[in-house]
Design a protein around this motif. Sequence first.
Motif, PDB file in Angstrom:
ATOM      1  N   TYR A 264     -66.400 -27.186  38.835  1.00 20.43           N
ATOM      2  CA  TYR A 264     -67.341 -27.914  37.982  1.00 20.43           C
ATOM      3  C   TYR A 264     -68.312 -28.724  38.837  1.00 20.43           C
ATOM      4  O   TYR A 264     -68.122 -28.905  40.053  1.00 20.43           O
ATOM      5  N   THR A 265     -69.350 -29.213  38.165  1.00 19.75           N
ATOM      6  CA  THR A 265     -70.350 -30.026  38.853  1.00 19.75           C
ATOM      7  C   THR A 265     -69.799 -31.375  39.285  1.00 19.75           C
ATOM      8  O   THR A 265     -70.385 -32.023  40.159  1.00 19.75           O
ATOM      9  N   LYS A 577     -77.673 -26.348  35.832  1.00 23.40           N
ATOM     10  CA  LYS A 577     -76.575 -27.247  36.159  1.00 23.40           C
ATOM     11  C   LYS A 577     -76.885 -28.700  35.807  1.00 23.40           C
ATOM     12  O   LYS A 577     -75.957 -29.495  35.639  1.00 23.40           O
ATOM     13  N   CYS A 578     -78.140 -29.069  35.682  1.00 22.09           N
ATOM     14  CA  CYS A 578     -78.543 -30.434  35.304  1.00 22.09           C
ATOM     15  C   CYS A 578     -79.438 -30.331  34.083  1.00 22.09           C
ATOM     16  O   CYS A 578     -80.670 -30.149  34.211  1.00 22.09           O
ATOM     17  N   PRO A 579     -78.895 -30.374  32.891  1.00 18.96           N
ATOM     18  CA  PRO A 579     -79.700 -30.218  31.674  1.00 18.96           C
ATOM     19  C   PRO A 579     -80.743 -31.324  31.540  1.00 18.96           C
ATOM     20  O   PRO A 579     -80.551 -32.451  31.988  1.00 18.96           O
ATOM     21  N   ARG A 580     -81.835 -30.986  30.901  1.00 16.52           N
ATOM     22  CA  ARG A 580     -82.901 -31.968  30.687  1.00 16.52           C
ATOM     23  C   ARG A 580     -82.430 -33.058  29.739  1.00 16.52           C
ATOM     24  O   ARG A 580     -81.786 -32.795  28.729  1.00 16.52           O
ATOM     25  N   ASP A 588     -73.753 -37.608  27.109  1.00 21.89           N
ATOM     26  CA  ASP A 588     -74.043 -36.312  26.510  1.00 21.89           C
ATOM     27  C   ASP A 588     -73.573 -35.167  27.403  1.00 21.89           C
ATOM     28  O   ASP A 588     -73.324 -34.075  26.933  1.00 21.89           O
ATOM     29  N   LEU A 589     -73.481 -35.428  28.708  1.00 24.65           N
ATOM     30  CA  LEU A 589     -73.076 -34.376  29.628  1.00 24.65           C
ATOM     31  C   LEU A 589     -71.660 -33.899  29.358  1.00 24.65           C
ATOM     32  O   LEU A 589     -71.338 -32.735  29.555  1.00 24.65           O
ATOM     33  N   THR A 590     -70.806 -34.798  28.887  1.00 29.39           N
ATOM     34  CA  THR A 590     -69.430 -34.419  28.586  1.00 29.39           C
ATOM     35  C   THR A 590     -69.157 -34.344  27.098  1.00 29.39           C
ATOM     36  O   THR A 590     -68.136 -33.814  26.697  1.00 29.39           O
ATOM     37  N   ALA A 591     -70.040 -34.890  26.276  1.00 28.21           N
ATOM     38  CA  ALA A 591     -69.789 -34.890  24.839  1.00 28.21           C
ATOM     39  C   ALA A 591     -70.266 -33.612  24.177  1.00 28.21           C
ATOM     40  O   ALA A 591     -69.647 -33.140  23.224  1.00 28.21           O
TER      41      ALA A 591
END
Length: 640
Positions: A264-265, A577-580, A588-591
């Motif tokens: 994972y990142t 890999k890095c959403p806008r 939000d990255l994990t939700a």
Amino acid sequence: MGDKDLQEFRQQWEEEISGRGCSNRGKGSSWEERSSKRRRRQEGPGPGCHGDGESLGPGESPGSESESDPPPARSPPPPNYLHLAVSLLEGRTSPLRNRIQSAGRRRGAAKPGEGGWSPAGRIAQGPGGGQRESLLDQLISDLNEINEIPFFDIDLPYELALRIFAYLGRTELGRCAQVSKTWRVIAEDEVLWYKHCLKEGYETKADIGDFIGWKAVLRDSLKKEQTLQTNWKNRIGAASQLHYDVGGILCDVHSCNEMVVSGYTSGDVRMWDISTWDSSALYLETSRSSAELGLQPHVSFVRINSTIAVAAYKGGAVDIWSTVLGREPIHHYQHNQDIQAIAVAIDSAAVATSSCYQVRLESSDQRGYWQTACQFELQKLVGSLQFVPNGLNIDGNETLLAAAEDTVYLLKPETEPKVLHSIYGNTVTCLEVSSNRVACGVRNVGWIMSDGNKVHIYCLQTAQPLSTLGNALGDFTCVNLRDSPPYLAVTGNKDRKVRVYDLRTSKAVISLYGHQLGVSCVQMDDWKIVSGGEEGLVCVWEQRMGTKLWEMHSRHPVRHLRFSAHTLITANIPNEKCPRGASIMDDDLTAHRRHRGIIYVYDFSVNKSAPVLPICCSSYDEDVGYNYNIALSMPYDRIR
């Protein structure tokens, strides 16, 4: 019955037949005459017959009987073997008659009166005793010929008979078991059915003493395989997802022998054993040297085999874990720059990584100590690495294949890199190797527009080209040669087609079209093909009919696909890999699961079968997060 007893029996039989024939001719009325009369009645009325079944002589009238002649005495019925011999002597139809006739023709009798054999001619030629004795001699000689045939239950030793039966298949052994009790004992020997189990690929690691009744083991295995094939075709099984909510975005996934590893990142590496679902050793810790660099870098590649799991990070760090011990890494090494390709050996503890122009091979010795086996300096950037199956040399080191731009190198320790394939300017887009062949997809950039992209097949032993496959407009993105049936290779292309080629004719035997974007990964076995596309679609095809059985859809491209007899593992990995709109501190990255990617495991085994696999794996009643798998090809199954 021994040879002496058999000879006495034949002599006694011949004397009894000859004596019975003479006595019957002297008495004038016997069962022989009655049988001849009965035969004349069956043939039909002759001249002088008035319908009562008997012919009248001259001077006799119907209904009158000669009272002076006493009624003939009834002789006892002849034995069965005597009746059979006399019937053969009289020329009746019998199973041996054709064999006797063919034997007579083989003797070269040209004229019917001099040497040719004919039952009717024999009977008509000489007075009674002569032709009977000649036919009887013929019968005895035929019995002698039959007696010379060896039978397994009389003449052959058990070991030799078992060796002969080893050349028979399953069906032939079943038929031989119905011949006699002795043949059944030989046909159901454990050694024969143990070899058939190994030949069919069942219980390959078992010993002959591990099971009692290998015939039943083979029967149950075949029945289980048929049930699994039915479940695959009808989409019957259980689906599950492998989640790691705090890991960030999924970077890479690899699986081998029911073991799955993912990176994972966040820099975390997780490992699952889907055969037991043991959660005690899921988390793999990083080494101290890589953690001391500050913020944990992203995971670039992960690989796993039956003994080790490997993870490569941004910056060139590599950690190696044992699949048995887990948790802490057993080896760590560092490259100067980012790693571009990684590979692990199939059955041994060996890892190969490439960074820029350097290829490094790390391996473990028999005592478990890791060391750098060799390093190679190439002239071009390496984009793909593959270990040769069963490629151990005399020193115990592995053999590598490296695809660097437009060249494929064959790398052996303590030898110079050998160029296996090179076409200037034509980039190698995919690479696959089996135990004796190498397949590489090549992008054609020549002046001839009609000459499309191809897949070149080489022989590993001779390093000579064997065949060239395809002439497609799109690039070949994947090729599977190792898991395919013999003389077949399956490829995926950016033109959205899955093609199966026959290596003997270099022609496409199957062409499947079912993806909206390019094909990213593909695998096949003896009856089905599974393909994954850039649009997130996983398709299961029936090989013989060339039709799609079913499909599953997810949001992100399919980057990993692997199936066995009863499981299918797919991984949908995001390109971004890095959403806008997402930052390091953003929840939000994990939700929101739409950014993460997902790992699906489909189980088609008998003991875990469900009614039907759901097309949409989300019930939309989850407390945390969302699932945006909306682009479906069939109606929702579990929406409430």
